[in-house]
Enzyme design. Sequence first.
Site, PDB file in Angstrom:
ATOM      1  N   CYS A   9      43.808  38.754  42.683  1.00  0.00           N
ATOM      2  CA  CYS A   9      44.364  37.689  41.839  1.00  0.00           C
ATOM      3  C   CYS A   9      45.238  36.814  42.729  1.00  0.00           C
ATOM      4  CB  CYS A   9      45.119  38.272  40.644  1.00  0.00           C
ATOM      5  SG  CYS A   9      46.517  39.314  41.081  1.00  0.00           S
ATOM      6  N   ARG A  15      47.776  40.991  37.570  1.00  0.00           N
ATOM      7  CA  ARG A  15      46.418  41.322  37.128  1.00  0.00           C
ATOM      8  C   ARG A  15      45.681  42.294  38.039  1.00  0.00           C
ATOM      9  NH1 ARG A  15      44.701  35.194  36.866  1.00  0.00           N
ATOM     10  NH2 ARG A  15      46.210  35.233  38.574  1.00  0.00           N
ATOM     11  N   ASP A 127      46.374  34.215  33.958  1.00  0.00           N
ATOM     12  CA  ASP A 127      47.607  34.563  34.670  1.00  0.00           C
ATOM     13  C   ASP A 127      48.731  34.786  33.649  1.00  0.00           C
ATOM     14  OD1 ASP A 127      49.857  34.620  36.206  1.00  0.00           O
ATOM     15  OD2 ASP A 127      49.392  32.809  37.357  1.00  0.00           O
TER      16      ASP A 127
END
Length: 160
Positions: A9, A15, A127
């Site tokens: 990520c 994440r 996000d």
Amino acid sequence: MKKRILFVCLGNICRSPAAEGIMQKFIDEKGLTDSFELGSAGLYGGHAGELPDHRMRVHAAKRGYELIHRSRPFKTIDFDNYDIIVAMDDSNYHRLTSLAPTLEDQKKVVRMIDYVKGFPQYHSVPDPYYEGAEGFEIVLDLLEDGCRNMLEHLSEESQM
Ligand code: 4NP
């Protein structure tokens, strides 16, 4: 031979470390620990050395995942060290494919969302950094769904 999967990520504090922790638990529960090697990395190196974001650790712990990865930047050598590189969103995907030294490396890059079946309204793993609790919960929902399907797909492929 072990299947090596790298989750990527932006910051490697929300994440991708969550994806790594979730997938590792699923793998261990299936007794496949020796068949996989997992990692995670970020395309932005500003959080290098940090544990996952406190909020992500709290939300993940409630579901039984202990996130202990230390953030590290993605490196081009990761294309040599991993078989599958899993991008969380389109920006990650395009950045990773542009960094791939060869066409074969480019083909290693996949999108996490392409393995998610239960949330058709999502086109990426968003996000959560600037979001509230709900943002973290939806990321975990998407990652659990995607990791379950990815593992099933890989298990079928190699008939583990
Ligand atoms: P992640 O979330 O990419 O899921 O780890 C983020 C963490 C930090 C930042 C952006 C996204 N940041 O800009 O610092």
